[in-house]
Design an enzyme around this catalytic site. Structure first.
Site, PDB file in Angstrom:
ATOM      1  N   ARG A 145       0.836  -1.215   0.000  1.00 46.71           N
ATOM      2  CA  ARG A 145       0.000   0.000   0.000  1.00 46.71           C
ATOM      3  C   ARG A 145       0.863   1.254   0.000  1.00 46.71           C
ATOM      4  NH1 ARG A 145      -3.911   0.866   4.610  1.00 46.71           N
ATOM      5  NH2 ARG A 145      -2.110   0.254   5.837  1.00 46.71           N
ATOM      6  N   SER A 177       7.431  -4.916   7.381  1.00 47.08           N
ATOM      7  CA  SER A 177       7.040  -5.847   8.444  1.00 47.08           C
ATOM      8  C   SER A 177       7.842  -7.141   8.437  1.00 47.08           C
ATOM      9  CB  SER A 177       5.549  -6.162   8.322  1.00 47.08           C
ATOM     10  OG  SER A 177       4.835  -4.968   8.268  1.00 47.08           O
ATOM     11  N   ASP A 201       5.377  -3.056  11.439  1.00 46.04           N
ATOM     12  CA  ASP A 201       3.914  -2.877  11.562  1.00 46.04           C
ATOM     13  C   ASP A 201       3.445  -2.945  13.013  1.00 46.04           C
ATOM     14  OD1 ASP A 201       4.562  -5.563  11.741  1.00 46.04           O
ATOM     15  OD2 ASP A 201       2.820  -6.271  10.630  1.00 46.04           O
TER      16      ASP A 201
END
Length: 900
Positions: free
Chosen positions: A522, A586, A640
């Site tokens: 994203r 992450s 994350d």
């Protein structure tokens, strides 16, 4: 003339559909806890939970009480792949003094007959399980217990009603045990109707309805447990013995009962009781014919008005006479012969009229029986949510077997009333005795299966002691990761993030955020406002990462990321602006500062080459330079989990822990700088990314790892690594379930022992299926549908086992996650030096958010293992996007403060 006279006995289809609807309403009443006491159709649970599946085997005894004879059986069931069985029986009379005497005499008589049978079959020294077919209404609380509600069929034994008949039989057998050296274990009490269904179910696995239409009448069928209020539990099905003979005892059929039905009832042993049975069972049809002929004769319509003694004698016309008179070819001559024997001297017209009376009476019986059966079939179809259903009805009883036209009439009417049910009628050839043995055999099979399923799932049941051990080991590993001399070999890496503060509300500006951590990538634009109009606005775009890029070269991966950023900047019209950027990455990184992160190792299916040991921020800057279209200020590389903590920290300043429970599993928390030996300085706090997924990679939790965990680990992209994550995260739970299902199928406990192609496919059992299957709102039918989507053709019993396996795997995951988190909150409490800690944990991840029980079990485990910590769990809204922007904003704020 006869038609006019018996007009009320001719029932149209509309009337039958009405009877069907009335019976359906009675069934619902009988199943409801509050309405059952006043229901006439008692809907008695039989505690028979499973139909034969063909794998039953062994030697069983059965005794059968309920008809004109008492029967003892020896049943051998062979597991030879042909579903074959062998039945040896002996019939004993039921003398009047026994069936209308006292209870002790009855059960002694049964025990004597059984002893005689065992002697003749040379079975005395064998210990055999026994099924007891007892064809009277009983209230059961378990399979081997039944309290008699009331006698039917001319039985009137004193002192038995309201007592447990199995206990009475056991006592009678006990008396014989010492003197005759017999050892019989009564395992199941079965109604003859249930026995019929089970006997036919052994030959045809579609059989889920049993019907008796003989001296008495009754029906049973497999009902969904969730509808049976009288029995605890919602899983699976149970056979319900309707005891439909009492339908109408509350007046529900009064409009259909004729004067002859009323007269017959008044003269019976139980006036006002079993009214439906009195309209349709063979015990009463002959008497009904006698009463009609008597009245017609008195009115001069038959036999020239001459009433013989036979017509005045109760019970003189029997069902065998009615059957004989209705035979197609010899019916008239039979009628003449029978009437002459009864001293009635009929004319030919009399014979035709009497034959017509018999037809109308037996036809009404078949019609009423069909209407009630159609109600049961409709209920079954609706339970299964099918538009059209194929099923089998197992049938027994003299009326059905010996009456020349009864069976044909019944089939025809049933098919007319329920055109959307394809019904096969299967005659039970071995009677209800074999059925009792089959119930016993199924109970035996289920008990053996239960043992093996429990053994397979036992390692997933973690005691409180084991969970405390896990918590203490995690605590030890956390300390190892923080200490300079042990950090290099620690499995829990305790990586410093250089995030040294949480949001204070003064953050503002426009920020870009990138989020890479799964199969999607994203890019976000985040606008943060401070002051009274404090808010966070986000715009984002999602891009897929193809497998060939996830597992290609590092350069290809980062070029793809930059391509996605370029698309987004153009889409938002901000290509020229040099915005500060936070990069949520992450994967385990070793950071030397907030904007430097060296990849320790890939997880979650990524395998891009030339990345491990490299600084991912440099790789991103290089890719931006290669493209040479725009420039960005990369302020922070973020995990994350840290993003999750920061997002919740923006709402709640008490949030100092972040937890991810989704595809992966991880925790971060604010640690005192003085405890972080691998970073210079003792003042303030820094967020530590524990990377706890590697906990246990040194073998410290091998004692709780199962063979299934080993299978999953060996088949993964990184064998021997991330062992704790493989027991607790969404990416692997479905795979653990699949391994267990394969094992249970190999043992013949699931899917009929057939491992389907789809079950062999790694990764087919996604974690979302666990969440769906374990949902409390989901009926087993829907569970079966999910399994069918996966190419697994399951029975109702299979679905229960699959649900249980999913529950065991996800419960262990939540408990292990809770034990790890308890170690972190206890450490926080000790850091602060307080007796009682209040703290908030920011949580994200699909497992926590979407699984129906994971979050509850996790919270309960933390509470149990860290009782001095009051932990609030706060759901994070987009930790990896909003969180990255907030970290960037906090870093900018702290940087500006430092400069000033």
């Amino acid at each position: 003339q006869v038609d006019r006279y018996l007009y009320h006995m001719r029932l149209s289809d509309d009337v039958l559909l009405d009877v069907m609807a009335r019976f359906q309403a009675e069934m619902v009443k009988g199943l409801g806890r509050d309405t059952n006491p006043t229901a006439t159709v008692k809907m008695l649970p039989s505690f028979v939970r499973s139909l034969p599946d063909g794998s039953e085997k062994g030697e069983f005894l059965a005794v059968d009480l309920g008809g004109s004879q008492f029967r003892a059986h020896q049943v051998k069931v062979f597991d030879d792949g042909k579903q074959s069985s062998q039945l040896e029986s002996k019939f004993y009379p039921t003398p009047k003094e026994v069936i209308q005497g006292n209870g002790a005499e009855l059960f002694d008589y049964i025990a004597d007959c059984l002893l005689d049978f065992m002697e003749t079959r040379n079975l005395k020294n064998k210990k055999l399980p026994l099924g007891f077919t007892f064809s009277f209404p009983c209230k059961q609380t378990k399979l081997e217990e039944g309290v008699l509600l009331g006698w039917t069929k001319h039985f009137k034994v004193r002192g038995v009603q309201d007592t447990d008949v199995v206990n009475s039989l056991r006592k009678a057998l006990q008396k014989h045990k010492a003197s005759f050296d017999i050892d019989v274990d009564v395992l199941a009490l079965v109604n003859d109707t249930v026995g019929t269904m089970m006997t036919c179910g052994y030959d045809d696995q579609r059989c889920e309805v049993g019907l008796i239409i003989g001296t008495g009448t009754n029906a049973c069928y497999m009902e969904e447990m969730r509808h049976i209020d009288l029995v605890e539990g919602d899983e699976g099905r149970m056979c319900i013995n309707t005891e439909w003979g009492a339908f109408g005892d509350d007046g529900a059929l009064d409009d259909l009962r004729t004067e002859f039905d009323r007269e017959l009832d008044l003269g019976s042993l139980n006036p006002g009781k079993q009214l439906f049975e009195k309209m349709i069972s063979s015990l009463y049809l002959g008497e009904l014919v006698r009463l009609i002929l008597l009245k017609m004769t008195k009115e001069g319509l038959l036999f020239n008005g001459k009433v013989s003694t036979a017509l005045l004698t109760k019970g003189k016309i029997e069902m065998k006479h009615v059957s004989a008179m209705e035979k197609y070819k010899e019916g008239l001559s039979n009628t003449k012969e029978i009437l002459t024997e009864l001293n009635l001297f009929p004319s030919e017209e009399d014979c035709i009229a009497v034959q017509h009376v018999c037809t109308i009476v037996s036809f009404r019986s078949a019609n009423l029986c069909a209407a009630a059966l159609a109600a049961i079939l409709t209920r079954l179809r609706e339970n299964k949510k099918l538009l059209r259903m194929r099923t089998t009805v197992g049938i027994d009883g003299g009326l059905y077997k010996t009456h020349p036209q009864y069976a044909k009439r019944l089939h025809k009417v049933v098919r007319r009333l329920v055109p959307n049910c394809d019904v096969r009628f299967l005659l039970s050839l071995s009677g209800s005795g074999k059925g009792a043995a089959m119930v016993t055999a199924v109970a035996y099979r289920l008990a053996a299966q239960r043992k093996r399923i429990d053994a397979a799932l036992a390692p997933f049941l973690l005691s409180l002691e084991t969970l405390r051990e896990v918590k203490n080991k995690m605590r030890t590993e956390l300390e190892y990761g923080l200490k300079r001399e042990t950090q290099a070999r620690a499995t829990v890496k305790m990586l410093p993030t250089y995030v040294c503060g949480t949001p204070d509300g003064t953050e503002k500006g426009k920020f870009l955020a990138l989020d890479l951590g799964g199969t999607n990538f994203r890019v976000l634009l985040v606008k943060i406002r401070s002051g009274r109009r404090r808010s966070v606005q986000m715009y984002n775009k999602i891009f897929a990462i193809p497998l060939e890029i996830m597992q290609g070269t590092g350069e290809e991966l980062f070029d793809h990321i930059v391509q996605c950023i370029a698309d987004f900047l153009e889409y938002m019209g901000i290509k020229g602006a040099r915005l500060p950027l936070g990069f949520t990455f992450s994967f385990p990184c070793r950071q030397a500062s907030i904007d430097k992160g060296t990849l320790v190792g890939w997880t979650k299916g990524f395998k891009a080459t030339d990345c491990e040991g490299e600084d991912v921020v440099d790789m991103l800057r290089e890719a931006i330079r290669r493209r040479n279209e725009f420039d960005l200020d990369i302020v922070a590389v973020v995990n994350d989990t840290v993003g999750t903590m920061m997002t919740c920290g923006y709402e709640d300043p008490n949030c100092e822990i972040g937890l991810i429970a989704g595809t992966g599993s991880n925790v971060c928390y604010m640690e005192d700088m003085k405890n972080i030996e691998i970073v210079e300085g003792n003042e303030g706090k820094m967020c530590i990314n524990t990377e706890w997924g590697g906990f246990g990679d040194n073998g410290c939790i091998d004692n709780i790892r199962t063979t299934y965990d080993n299978e999953v680990d060996e088949g993964s992209l990184n064998p021997g690594k991330q062992r704790y994550e493989k027991m607790t995260s969404g990416m692997y739970l479905g795979e653990i379930v699949r391994q267990i299902l394969i094992d249970l199928t190999k043992q013949g406990l699931l899917f009929r022992g057939q491992i389907s192609e789809s079950l062999r496919k790694r990764g087919i059992f996604e974690t979302k299926f666990l969440s769906q299957i374990e949902s409390d709102r989901l009926a087993l039918l829907q569970v079966r549908r999910i399994l069918q989507q996966l190419g697994l053709d399951s029975t109702c019993e299979d679905s229960i086992i699959v649900k249980e396996v999913c529950g065991a795997v996800s419960k262990r995951a939540a408990q292990l996650c809770g034990a790890g988190l308890a170690a972190v909150v206890e450490k926080k409490r000790e850091n602060q030096g307080v007796e009682h800690l209040q703290i908030t944990v920011g949580v994200d991840g699909t497992l926590y958010k979407l699984h129906p029980h994971f979050s509850r079990i996790l919270r309960e485990t933390v509470k149990e293992l860290a009782p001095r910590c009051d932990v609030t769990f706060m759901l994070s809204e987009d930790g990896s996007g909003k969180g990255a922007a907030l970290i960037t904003a906090v870093a900018k704020r702290l940087h500006n403060v430092g400069q000033k």
